[in-house]
Design a protein around this motif. Structure first.
Motif, short mmCIF file in Angstrom:
data_model
loop_
_atom_site.label_atom_id
_atom_site.label_comp_id
_atom_site.label_asym_id
_atom_site.label_seq_id
_atom_site.Cartn_x
_atom_site.Cartn_y
_atom_site.Cartn_z
N GLN A 1 54.33 84.20 37.65
CA GLN A 1 53.88 84.46 39.02
C GLN A 1 54.12 85.90 39.45
O GLN A 1 54.04 86.22 40.64
CB GLN A 1 54.56 83.48 39.99
CG GLN A 1 54.17 82.04 39.74
CD GLN A 1 54.65 81.05 40.81
OE1 GLN A 1 54.82 79.87 40.53
NE2 GLN A 1 54.86 81.52 42.01
N GLU A 2 54.40 86.78 38.50
CA GLU A 2 54.72 88.17 38.85
C GLU A 2 53.58 88.88 39.58
O GLU A 2 53.83 89.64 40.53
CB GLU A 2 55.09 88.97 37.59
CG GLU A 2 56.40 88.55 36.96
CD GLU A 2 56.26 87.47 35.92
OE1 GLU A 2 57.26 87.17 35.23
OE2 GLU A 2 55.15 86.91 35.78
N GLN B 1 53.48 87.56 43.17
CA GLN B 1 54.63 87.94 43.96
C GLN B 1 54.76 89.45 44.14
O GLN B 1 54.86 89.95 45.26
CB GLN B 1 55.91 87.39 43.32
CG GLN B 1 55.98 85.87 43.30
CD GLN B 1 57.23 85.36 42.60
OE1 GLN B 1 57.63 85.88 41.56
NE2 GLN B 1 57.85 84.35 43.16
N ASP C 1 64.08 87.31 35.72
CA ASP C 1 63.92 85.86 35.60
C ASP C 1 64.64 85.33 34.37
O ASP C 1 65.37 84.33 34.43
CB ASP C 1 62.44 85.51 35.54
CG ASP C 1 62.20 84.01 35.45
OD1 ASP C 1 62.52 83.30 36.43
OD2 ASP C 1 61.70 83.54 34.41
N ARG D 1 61.36 80.39 45.84
CA ARG D 1 60.98 81.03 44.58
C ARG D 1 60.67 82.52 44.79
O ARG D 1 60.36 83.24 43.83
CB ARG D 1 59.74 80.34 43.97
CG ARG D 1 59.56 80.60 42.47
CD ARG D 1 58.31 79.91 41.93
NE ARG D 1 58.31 78.50 42.23
CZ ARG D 1 58.99 77.57 41.57
NH1 ARG D 1 59.73 77.90 40.54
NH2 ARG D 1 58.94 76.30 41.95
N ASP D 2 60.77 82.99 46.01
CA ASP D 2 60.28 84.31 46.33
C ASP D 2 61.37 85.37 46.50
O ASP D 2 61.24 86.29 47.30
CB ASP D 2 59.43 84.24 47.60
CG ASP D 2 58.28 83.26 47.44
OD1 ASP D 2 57.53 83.41 46.47
OD2 ASP D 2 58.16 82.34 48.27
N THR E 1 60.46 82.27 37.98
CA THR E 1 59.30 82.99 38.52
C THR E 1 58.32 83.46 37.45
O THR E 1 57.24 83.95 37.79
CB THR E 1 59.76 84.22 39.30
OG1 THR E 1 60.48 85.11 38.42
CG2 THR E 1 60.68 83.84 40.46
N ARG F 1 53.54 78.66 36.82
CA ARG F 1 54.94 78.96 36.50
C ARG F 1 55.20 78.46 35.08
O ARG F 1 54.99 77.29 34.76
CB ARG F 1 55.90 78.31 37.51
CG ARG F 1 55.74 76.80 37.68
CD ARG F 1 56.88 76.22 38.51
NE ARG F 1 56.60 74.86 38.91
CZ ARG F 1 56.78 73.79 38.16
NH1 ARG F 1 57.25 73.93 36.92
NH2 ARG F 1 56.50 72.58 38.60
#
Length: 370
Positions: free
Chosen positions: A83-84, A87, A62, A105-106, A80, A269
């Motif tokens: 949000q680790e 995800q 990121d 975002r994925d 990202t 985020r």
């Protein structure tokens, strides 16, 4: 004048009853301490280390992607960081045969599912080769249209069911995606047909700049599953173990023919919505940022692993250096991709080219030959 009749339903009590059923599921608290021992997933020390490695790698990816974007070496990019757990832990709970239908975002999930990193960079640049996943890598290209992937996932999941495959289709959207009609249509269709789908809502609190409280009157986004007749759960999205456990459970239900699950991951985020000019300081306070930084998934998981004696600073630095080298190699490979031409796009658009495109193909062939 007719007298006012008494309401037959206590609506306040009805909502209170629903809201109580959607408490946040958590395994690790902010200090990395286990607070829900019975829910601990059955992961070996090596698997726990691998999950941490992937989260650290993704944080570096990121940071480098933001830098590359500012240098003009990447196109569209949605940060990202923060949000680790949501995800990476969700993807970690999948099997190779499962399908991922990502939102914009994925990208980390589909990279860890097998998409070469250089192709992820090409996707960001709008190059068609970035959308050509290798054979056996069950991912679709990141969806730019908000919520559209939910409908597509319902269809992919139904296809999996009709083929009798022991697999699932998982998709992601943000809290803003739940305000789209496609969200409701997707979960309703999948629920009606008991399709093996997992619908993840990454509630990072803001749909670009609009807070969740303005988007819906619902207390949680997980409870929207009730209307579709499917299970819903709200998870601490900064807790990788809770996310993993929730997704793994949803996968088991799905492959056993019990239908889809909606999972709301509560996360944040740290950066802007995208690198296309968004300024989060205009709609987020520094106090809110500070509050969520204390819940950082990497810090929380690091404390947990260090307490177990299976993680240290040297191991983390090794991952960081590996990530930097591989990212450098991947961007170099992306740079070597042939320049995209209009004739390339026309040629791969249809299996059988229609007459109007055949005409355009000849026109552009002539233009490109000059």
């Amino acid at each position: 004048m007719a007298s006012k009749t008494k309401a037959q339903i206590d609506y306040k009590k009805q909502f209170e009853s629903i809201n109580k059923q959607f408490q946040t599921f958590q395994i690790l608290n902010e200090e990395g301490k286990v607070v829900n021992e019975s829910a601990m997933p059955d992961l070996t020390d090596e698997q726990l280390q691998e999950l941490m490695k992937r989260m650290v790698y993704t944080r570096i990816l990121d940071q480098r992607s933001i830098s590359l974007n500012r240098q003009g070496r990447l196109g569209f990019y949605a940060p990202t960081a923060g949000q680790e757990a949501s995800q990476i832990a969700s993807q970690f709970a999948l099997e190779k045969e499962d399908w991922i239908l990502p939102g914009y975002r994925d990208v980390p999930q589909i990279v860890w599912h097998g998409l070469p990193l250089y192709q992820a960079f090409l996707f960001s640049r709008g190059h068609f080769q970035g959308n050509q996943a290798p054979e056996g890598v069950n991912v679709l290209s990141p969806q730019i249209i908000i919520g559209a992937q939910y409908i597509q996932t319902a269809g992919v999941a139904l296809g999996i069911k009709k083929r009798g495959q022991k697999a699932v289709a998982i998709t992601y959207t943000g809290d803003g995606g739940t305000s789209q009609g496609d969200f409701y249509e997707g979960i309703n269709f999948a629920g009606a047909f008991k399709a093996p789908a997992i619908f993840v809502v990454q509630n990072n609190q803001f749909a670009i700049s609009t807070p969740v409280s303005v988007q819906t009157a619902a207390e949680t986004l997980a409870q929207k599953a009730v209307a579709a007749g499917i299970p819903g759960i709200q998870v601490d999205g900064m807790d990788p173990l809770a996310v993993y456990a929730a997704v793994r459970d949803a996968r088991e239900r799905a492959v056993n023919g019990e239908g889809p699950t909606l999972i709301e991951t509560m996360c944040y985020r740290y950066g802007p919505h995208t690198m296309a000019g968004d300024d989060p300081t205009r709609y987020r306070t520094s106090e809110l940022d500070d509050e969520w930084e204390k819940r950082d998934p990497l810090i929380r998981f690091r404390k947990f692993l260090e307490e177990k004696g299976i993680w240290n600073e040297d191991m983390e630095n090794e991952v960081i250096e590996q990530a930097k080298e591989e990212i450098k190699d991947a961007i170099k490979k992306a740079d070597e991709a042939p320049k995209q031409k209009v004739t390339d796009l026309i040629s791969i658009m249809h299996e059988e080219m229609p007459y109007n495109l055949k005409e355009q193909l000849e026109i552009y062939k002539e233009k490109e030959s000059k």
